[in-house]
Write a protein that holds these residues in place. Structure first.
Motif, PDB file in Angstrom:
ATOM      1  N   GLY A 143      75.311  82.504  59.717  1.00 35.84           N
ATOM      2  CA  GLY A 143      74.101  82.939  59.046  1.00 35.84           C
ATOM      3  C   GLY A 143      73.797  84.377  59.394  1.00 35.84           C
ATOM      4  N   LEU A 176      75.592  81.756  55.207  1.00 38.60           N
ATOM      5  CA  LEU A 176      74.205  81.598  54.788  1.00 38.60           C
ATOM      6  C   LEU A 176      73.505  82.942  54.937  1.00 38.60           C
ATOM      7  N   GLY A 234      69.819  85.119  53.923  1.00 36.11           N
ATOM      8  CA  GLY A 234      68.471  85.055  53.388  1.00 36.11           C
ATOM      9  C   GLY A 234      68.317  85.908  52.139  1.00 36.11           C
ATOM     10  N   THR A 280      72.838  81.524  49.299  1.00 37.94           N
ATOM     11  CA  THR A 280      71.649  82.344  49.512  1.00 37.94           C
ATOM     12  C   THR A 280      70.452  81.432  49.761  1.00 37.94           C
ATOM     13  N   VAL A 281      69.727  81.705  50.831  1.00 39.24           N
ATOM     14  CA  VAL A 281      68.583  80.873  51.218  1.00 39.24           C
ATOM     15  C   VAL A 281      67.314  81.496  50.640  1.00 39.24           C
ATOM     16  N   ALA A 320      63.732  83.516  52.495  1.00 43.42           N
ATOM     17  CA  ALA A 320      64.143  83.667  53.887  1.00 43.42           C
ATOM     18  C   ALA A 320      64.551  85.105  54.152  1.00 43.42           C
ATOM     19  N   CYS A 373      67.629  83.441  58.746  1.00 40.26           N
ATOM     20  CA  CYS A 373      67.394  82.429  57.708  1.00 40.26           C
ATOM     21  C   CYS A 373      67.512  81.000  58.221  1.00 40.26           C
ATOM     22  N   ARG A 420      64.011  78.799  58.082  1.00 43.87           N
ATOM     23  CA  ARG A 420      63.875  77.735  57.091  1.00 43.87           C
ATOM     24  C   ARG A 420      64.878  76.614  57.361  1.00 43.87           C
ATOM     25  N   ALA A 439      65.521  74.059  54.594  1.00 36.51           N
ATOM     26  CA  ALA A 439      66.253  74.542  53.427  1.00 36.51           C
ATOM     27  C   ALA A 439      67.750  74.623  53.675  1.00 36.51           C
ATOM     28  N   VAL A 440      68.141  74.928  54.924  1.00 37.47           N
ATOM     29  CA  VAL A 440      69.565  75.119  55.199  1.00 37.47           C
ATOM     30  C   VAL A 440      70.253  73.853  55.684  1.00 37.47           C
TER      31      VAL A 440
END
Length: 266
Positions: free
Chosen positions: A105, A203, A205, A230-231, A234, A238, A242, A245-246
């Motif tokens: 990330g 990952l 943001g 793509t988060v 974020a 990221c 979140r 979300a991830v």
């Protein structure tokens, strides 16, 4: 010299590598969303409860130390964020048999152009640390924007407060004695990245800084088995900004990579 680790859960082992000035505790919220795995959170040298980063330590030397830990913990799946992702990439480059699945990330590629203002911030921190300025003040300097490393945490006050407490406890010894320079001098070449054999997930943001969004594109087109997610909503951190979300993307990638680990060990 020892690396401190904290473990949670049961199942196939996953090694987690945190970002600069943090420690393995930052992953706790995400781990709770990922049952069925044995999470191994390492404190990098100079962070948390691990030994100091030794002056002159190179990025490959640090990766070798983590490879030894990964083998001891039987963790061939690796998750990392921010500067931890730079270490994880080196681990995958130098020790392909020890990394079968990789998630990075806020991807940080060694030697890539830094976000404007980052070098100046490090110089400011190093100067203050050498003057004996305390951790509370250094935490506020480090977490200020720009650069927008911690800007995304402004939308999550409880997270920001927890991170500030961790950062305020950081020793900053690696800036006072110059040990950080040994890591920052390394360069990841295109050939290095093309040699990563691990199934890789990046990952990034949606609101991360341009340098890191560019790094995610570079990894996608260079690392053979790499995809980028793509988060939304974020920033730079990221995964810890979140976790909800991830978590699904992380769980899916770990589940896909786990059979390769089992095959390699058979």
């Amino acid at each position: 010299m020892t690396l401190y680790v904290r473990t949670r859960g049961e199942g196939p082992s996953v090694l987690w590598i945190h970002g600069y000035t943090m420690d393995g505790s930052v992953w706790e919220s995400l781990w709770r969303l990922l049952p069925g795995w044995r999470h191994v959170g390492v404190d990098l040298p100079g962070h948390g409860r691990s030994h100091p980063l030794r002056p002159g330590t190179s990025l490959p030397a640090l990766a070798a130390e983590l490879a030894e830990l990964a083998r001891a913990e039987r963790a061939a799946l690796v998750v990392a964020e921010s500067i931890g992702s730079m270490v994880a990439l080196q681990l995958a480059i130098d020790h392909p048999d020890d990394v079968r699945g990789l998630i990075v990330g806020s991807p940080t590629i060694a030697g890539a152009p830094a976000e404007p203002g980052t070098a100046e911030r490090y110089r400011t921190l190093a100067g203050l640390a050498r003057m004996g300025v305390n951790g509370e003040r250094l935490a506020d300097v480090w977490m200020a924007a720009p650069p927008d490393i911690f800007r995304g945490t402004e939308a999550h006050p409880e997270l920001r407060a927890r991170l500030r407490a961790i950062v305020a406890g950081h020793s900053w010894r690696e800036l006072r004695d110059g040990a950080m320079a040994g890591l920052s001098g390394h360069v990841h070449t295109a050939d290095d990245l093309r040699g990563i054999a691990a199934r890789t997930l990046v990952l990034v943001g949606e609101q991360d800084m341009p340098a890191f969004r560019a790094a995610s594109v570079r990894l996608r087109v260079t690392v053979p088995r790499c995809r980028v997610v793509t988060v939304p909503d974020a920033g730079h951190l990221c995964m810890i900004e979140r976790p909800g979300a991830v978590a699904p993307a992380i769980a899916a990638h770990l589940s896909t990579a786990a059979p390769e680990v089992q095959h390699a060990g058979s």
